[in-house]
Design a protein around this motif. Structure first.
Motif, mmCIF file in Angstrom:
data_model
loop_
_atom_site.group_PDB
_atom_site.id
_atom_site.type_symbol
_atom_site.label_atom_id
_atom_site.label_comp_id
_atom_site.label_asym_id
_atom_site.label_seq_id
_atom_site.Cartn_x
_atom_site.Cartn_y
_atom_site.Cartn_z
ATOM 1 N N ILE A 88 10.196 -1.456 -24.130
ATOM 2 C CA ILE A 88 9.335 -2.230 -23.408
ATOM 3 C C ILE A 88 7.861 -1.958 -23.514
ATOM 4 N N THR A 89 7.078 -2.944 -23.740
ATOM 5 C CA THR A 89 5.617 -2.782 -23.926
ATOM 6 C C THR A 89 4.869 -3.581 -22.806
ATOM 7 N N LYS A 90 3.673 -3.199 -22.567
ATOM 8 C CA LYS A 90 2.907 -3.632 -21.485
ATOM 9 C C LYS A 90 1.408 -3.844 -21.926
ATOM 10 N N GLU A 91 0.807 -5.063 -21.900
ATOM 11 C CA GLU A 91 -0.407 -5.520 -22.340
ATOM 12 C C GLU A 91 -1.328 -6.017 -21.068
ATOM 13 N N LYS A 92 -2.068 -5.541 -20.280
ATOM 14 C CA LYS A 92 -2.819 -5.932 -19.133
ATOM 15 C C LYS A 92 -1.669 -6.296 -17.887
ATOM 16 N N ASN A 93 -1.219 -7.578 -17.517
ATOM 17 C CA ASN A 93 -0.386 -7.713 -16.522
ATOM 18 C C ASN A 93 1.132 -8.379 -17.050
ATOM 19 N N MET A 94 1.243 -8.101 -18.506
ATOM 20 C CA MET A 94 2.459 -9.012 -19.219
ATOM 21 C C MET A 94 3.069 -7.852 -19.706
ATOM 22 N N TYR A 95 4.450 -8.081 -19.351
ATOM 23 C CA TYR A 95 5.460 -7.029 -19.973
ATOM 24 C C TYR A 95 6.156 -7.460 -21.000
ATOM 25 N N PHE A 96 6.446 -6.942 -22.058
ATOM 26 C CA PHE A 96 7.153 -7.704 -23.153
ATOM 27 C C PHE A 96 8.530 -6.831 -23.313
ATOM 28 N N LEU A 97 9.659 -7.675 -23.433
ATOM 29 C CA LEU A 97 10.892 -7.052 -23.504
ATOM 30 C C LEU A 97 11.591 -7.579 -24.963
ATOM 31 N N PRO A 98 11.204 -6.880 -26.073
ATOM 32 C CA PRO A 98 11.501 -7.251 -27.431
ATOM 33 C C PRO A 98 13.196 -6.866 -27.488
ATOM 34 N N ASN A 114 20.838 -11.572 -35.882
ATOM 35 C CA ASN A 114 19.912 -11.035 -36.569
ATOM 36 C C ASN A 114 18.569 -11.244 -36.512
ATOM 37 N N ASN A 115 18.038 -11.934 -35.470
ATOM 38 C CA ASN A 115 16.706 -12.346 -35.439
ATOM 39 C C ASN A 115 16.025 -11.476 -34.222
ATOM 40 N N GLU A 116 14.984 -11.321 -34.369
ATOM 41 C CA GLU A 116 14.178 -10.721 -33.363
ATOM 42 C C GLU A 116 13.084 -11.649 -32.227
ATOM 43 N N TYR A 117 13.577 -11.547 -31.006
ATOM 44 C CA TYR A 117 12.822 -12.321 -29.935
ATOM 45 C C TYR A 117 12.140 -11.090 -28.913
ATOM 46 N N LYS A 118 11.452 -11.870 -28.196
ATOM 47 C CA LYS A 118 10.960 -11.214 -27.062
ATOM 48 C C LYS A 118 10.660 -11.781 -25.710
ATOM 49 N N PHE A 119 11.014 -11.468 -24.575
ATOM 50 C CA PHE A 119 10.608 -11.995 -23.334
ATOM 51 C C PHE A 119 9.227 -11.787 -22.927
ATOM 52 N N TRP A 120 8.478 -12.476 -22.398
ATOM 53 C CA TRP A 120 7.174 -12.211 -21.676
ATOM 54 C C TRP A 120 7.255 -12.312 -20.208
ATOM 55 N N LEU A 121 6.900 -11.271 -19.657
ATOM 56 C CA LEU A 121 7.142 -11.073 -18.019
ATOM 57 C C LEU A 121 5.848 -10.592 -17.351
ATOM 58 N N SER A 122 5.744 -11.331 -16.191
ATOM 59 C CA SER A 122 4.583 -10.955 -15.397
ATOM 60 C C SER A 122 5.065 -11.166 -13.979
ATOM 61 N N TYR A 123 4.335 -10.601 -12.982
ATOM 62 C CA TYR A 123 4.654 -10.948 -11.426
ATOM 63 C C TYR A 123 3.452 -10.509 -10.787
ATOM 64 N N GLU A 124 2.721 -11.436 -10.246
ATOM 65 C CA GLU A 124 1.657 -11.310 -9.391
ATOM 66 C C GLU A 124 1.539 -11.996 -8.437
ATOM 67 N N ASP A 125 1.146 -11.738 -7.160
ATOM 68 C CA ASP A 125 1.137 -12.585 -5.944
ATOM 69 C C ASP A 125 2.319 -13.236 -5.689
ATOM 70 N N SER A 126 3.390 -12.429 -5.758
ATOM 71 C CA SER A 126 4.671 -13.047 -5.388
ATOM 72 C C SER A 126 5.131 -14.302 -6.323
ATOM 73 N N LYS A 127 4.568 -14.383 -7.529
ATOM 74 C CA LYS A 127 4.876 -15.571 -8.703
ATOM 75 C C LYS A 127 5.262 -14.700 -9.625
ATOM 76 N N TYR A 128 6.341 -15.236 -10.338
ATOM 77 C CA TYR A 128 7.165 -14.624 -11.220
ATOM 78 C C TYR A 128 6.790 -15.833 -12.797
ATOM 79 N N TYR A 129 6.655 -14.942 -13.748
ATOM 80 C CA TYR A 129 6.553 -15.623 -15.010
ATOM 81 C C TYR A 129 7.508 -14.979 -16.147
ATOM 82 N N CYS A 130 7.955 -15.936 -16.835
ATOM 83 C CA CYS A 130 8.882 -15.363 -17.754
ATOM 84 C C CYS A 130 8.695 -16.466 -19.020
#
Length: 151
Positions: A88-98, A114-130
């Protein structure tokens, strides 16, 4: 002889200092990133990911933040996929789950073997983003947004 030894000794000490600093910098980059506890027992889902119908994707976290990834077929059937998780990596407030898909049983879902993907995840002020996208460093935003709590 003294004129030769002193400069060599000085260079050796400087070289060791550089190696030590370089190793310390390398170790800082190896720090393990973990998701915030706010993601425990959460799920995210999107049935149409990109075009008219490219299948769907789902991400589920258990109480230990262990991810379960699902491919969603055209018939809106959910199937667990086998995957190889990358760090898992993180940039600013975004977590990346490759991850790399290693075993999926349907061919009309979003994830392909055989393909690579990533999820973009963040949580701020009780709001989730994926979001989800191919694991392409040139992308500045995900291909699709997954909704929280839809499963």
């Amino acid at each position: 002889m003294k004129k030769l030894v002193l400069p060599l000794l000085t260079l050796s000490i400087l070289g060791l200092g550089c190696l030590s600093a370089c190793n310390n910098q390398e170790n800082k980059n190896d720090i393990e990133v973990t998701l915030p506890d706010a993601f425990k027992n959460r799920n995210f889902c999107c049935v149409v990911v990109a075009g008219y119908f490219d299948g769907g994707a789902a991400l589920i976290f258990d109480n230990d933040l262990k991810p379960q990834i699902q491919n969603i077929s055209y018939h809106v059937d959910f199937y667990d996929i086998g995957f190889e998780a990358k760090p898992i990596t993180k940039e600013k407030n975004m977590y990346f789950l490759p991850f790399k898909v290693t075993d999926q049983i349907i061919d009309d879902g979003y994830f392909k073997n055989n393909n690579e993907y990533k999820f973009w995840l963040s949580y701020e002020d009780s709001k989730y983003y994926c979001g989800v996208s191919p694991n392409d460093p040139s992308l500045t935003e995900p291909v699709a947004t997954l909704m929280e709590g839809t499963m």
